[in-house]
Enzyme design. Sequence first.
Site, PDB file in Angstrom:
ATOM      1  N   ASP A 268      12.927   6.076  -2.555  1.00 19.95           N
ATOM      2  CA  ASP A 268      11.913   5.048  -2.724  1.00 19.95           C
ATOM      3  C   ASP A 268      12.471   3.770  -2.089  1.00 19.95           C
ATOM      4  OD1 ASP A 268      10.327   2.944  -3.602  1.00 19.95           O
ATOM      5  OD2 ASP A 268       9.943   3.843  -5.561  1.00 19.95           O
TER       6      ASP A 268
ATOM      7  N   TYR B 114       3.738  -4.337   0.053  1.00 17.73           N
ATOM      8  CA  TYR B 114       3.359  -5.684  -0.404  1.00 17.73           C
ATOM      9  C   TYR B 114       4.540  -6.555  -0.796  1.00 17.73           C
ATOM     10  CZ  TYR B 114       3.110  -2.921  -4.769  1.00 17.73           C
ATOM     11  OH  TYR B 114       3.358  -2.050  -5.797  1.00 17.73           O
ATOM     12  N   LYS B 115       5.745  -5.992  -0.743  1.00 14.93           N
ATOM     13  CA  LYS B 115       6.921  -6.796  -1.071  1.00 14.93           C
ATOM     14  C   LYS B 115       7.463  -7.414   0.217  1.00 14.93           C
ATOM     15  CE  LYS B 115       8.026  -3.660  -4.918  1.00 14.93           C
ATOM     16  NZ  LYS B 115       7.693  -4.497  -6.085  1.00 14.93           N
TER      17      LYS B 115
ATOM     18  N   ARG C  59      14.790 -12.589 -11.902  1.00 10.67           N
ATOM     19  CA  ARG C  59      14.918 -12.038 -10.549  1.00 10.67           C
ATOM     20  C   ARG C  59      14.589 -13.079  -9.486  1.00 10.67           C
ATOM     21  NH1 ARG C  59      11.767  -6.605  -9.323  1.00 10.67           N
ATOM     22  NH2 ARG C  59      10.001  -8.047  -9.429  1.00 10.67           N
TER      23      ARG C  59
ATOM     24  N   PHE D 200      12.455   2.741 -10.830  1.00 14.79           N
ATOM     25  CA  PHE D 200      11.237   2.056 -11.243  1.00 14.79           C
ATOM     26  C   PHE D 200      10.416   3.013 -12.103  1.00 14.79           C
ATOM     27  CE2 PHE D 200       6.962   0.254 -10.799  1.00 14.79           C
ATOM     28  CZ  PHE D 200       7.237  -1.032 -11.229  1.00 14.79           C
TER      29      PHE D 200
END
Lengths: 394, 394
Positions: free
Chosen positions: A182, A207-208, A353, A111
């Site tokens: 990560d 938050y995912k 996605r 990322f």
Amino acid sequence: MTLPRKDLFVLPEGVTYLDGNSLGPLPKTAAARLAQAAEAEWGRMLIRGWNDAGWMAQPARLGDAIGRLIGAPEGTTVVGDTLSIKVYQALAAALELRPDRRVILSDTGNFPTDLYMAEGLIRSLGQGHELRLVAPEAVAEAIDEDVAVLMLTEVDYRTGRRHDMPALLARAHEAGALTIWDLAHSAGAVPVDVTAAEADFAVGCTYKYLNAGPGAPAFIHVAPRHAHVTPALSGWLGHAAPFAFETGYRPAGGAERMRVGTPPVLQMAALEAALEVWEDIDMGEIRARSIGLSERFIAGVERACPDLALASPRDPAQRGSQVSFAHPEGYAIVQALIARGVIGDFRGPDILRFGITPLYLDEGDIDRAVSVLAEVMDGRLWDDPAYRTRRAVT
Amino acid sequence: MTLPRKDLFVLPEGVTYLDGNSLGPLPKTAAARLAQAAEAEWGRMLIRGWNDAGWMAQPARLGDAIGRLIGAPEGTTVVGDTLSIKVYQALAAALELRPDRRVILSDTGNFPTDLYMAEGLIRSLGQGHELRLVAPEAVAEAIDEDVAVLMLTEVDYRTGRRHDMPALLARAHEAGALTIWDLAHSAGAVPVDVTAAEADFAVGCTYKYLNAGPGAPAFIHVAPRHAHVTPALSGWLGHAAPFAFETGYRPAGGAERMRVGTPPVLQMAALEAALEVWEDIDMGEIRARSIGLSERFIAGVERACPDLALASPRDPAQRGSQVSFAHPEGYAIVQALIARGVIGDFRGPDILRFGITPLYLDEGDIDRAVSVLAEVMDGRLWDDPAYRTRRAVT
């Protein structure tokens, strides 16, 4: 099977939500917990909330709750800041522990913020460190004795490709390198055991797949054997005695030293509610259902939409909990889907996605998503100028 | 006089709140705004909230709202992270702009986290920078040509002593040094004009006099002439094109480059409600009332409690918006006060702090605080073992 647990979440009518890999939905208890933190704690306790409502202890307590999901022992995980900041902390610590090496090895699929934070740290250090980027498939063979730290995101945010964490870790340690994982797309999505894998540092967001809300705080895990490192971001809440107000920094014990400034108490309240959901959830079952739903989605889309090319690994063992397809008109296709209540997202240049989240998705949701996608592709419904206007967030 | 505006805040029955310098009270609109952000935005919009609810643009928009309170032009102030992180960013930027100098000058009264963050940065830089601490009164004469940056908190967190910001700034610039102003105890407390004063960097928090709630995000202002600096904490939301997902960092324009990771959307909602309060408030009136109430408090306490020694400057022009007294039993005295509904706080070794916040305090509150304090001192009511047990947060 005890999944899904749709009853635990606010799932808007008419929406099929395949973007929990970007922002999880609102847990039903979170809004009430937030209101409590605002009205009963902040409103009525005022400053007394730091002691009486336990605000000060919360980053460690919630860190431990996340620790249980990733195999981290108590006292080794702490919550706060953003993932970017936690990457910086882990990387600074790792480089300090390998003073004789200069290479940070990562992959081109990592990322971007992880890479940007490394760039910034390298500039600050001014010691000639190098951020070496290789293709995800080339990571294993690129690990050599120059590598100070291997910094990878376990599950690729675009393709969902999952690194073989235990194997890469073993190889890195063999070469004398440290590792930073990560877990942004792993925690709550796939079984993780940082202790068994002997991870050195792990970071992630909440938050995912952990459903703690937009801008929810991040976490950092530090293996106990590295907990003596001096934090680069040495803030007062990582101090051994924050309320002694000493002029010199003395780090707290364990992962607590990775705290920096005042924790975001309101976001912590939402996180607390979101983590309670996991107390009854078996990660093995999540993983099995994730693979089942993903296979069903892939088969359905490949049957109905021949123009979409699978961009995720075909082997479920090599995927996280998302499925991606590629198409040159990917952005417009996703907009057309969203307009029809099927929410996925887009990542340039051409990736559609879809997050597979068995906590609140079932076969019916998958089938509906396939059928709407087929409709959009068959009728070229994406071919509308309204769907081509790029917005700030894709 | 249009102050106080008690109607705008939740002020619990039976409480006289003199700790708004530590955590402001709940603005009445904040709880509803939080519920909206959680339920209508996160809950119903889900990932679409980033565009549709304006989450992505909020850190700059709320930064501008704070900018108006501190004299900063549009586009030069941005919100996010904690104050510790914002101090780090400002300091890293300032040192990069003065590559030939090695001294960070600050004072022994500065808030510890500012000093700790400087320590951490100095270690990372490894270029022999020195954090030089002098007594607050000795700052002016300590500014010489070795100083890269003068980093001060305008209003001392313990004593309320206020630095002469314009004079020190002029002297620093004369010596070729840059300046960082920590406005934690200034923004919303005293009139500030960073543009008129030619401040280089300013940082501050929003949970004290700006009433944005526990752990509310911080802000950073960068003078336009320095906005070209490359951020040390170079996160993806400070990138010129965050959703292009480039592997290399390219900073955004202006202060936006000081964004790092994903903003705390729920805390931002509370901040937004809290900042709306200020649209109708005149900082000149706040200051005049603050001085009036402070003088009344000092006179009352000195008359009624001869054992308490004024620890703040006697001249109102040299104070921020708090009044401190010293007493060896300060901690126990504050606990006895809190038990009787008068909330101040304690800072070691012997400081009793009282925040004077004219937005929601009036003469009656001041008189009540004086009379309860007199009762506690006269009757030695603090002399109870229960009041001596130190809690985590003082």
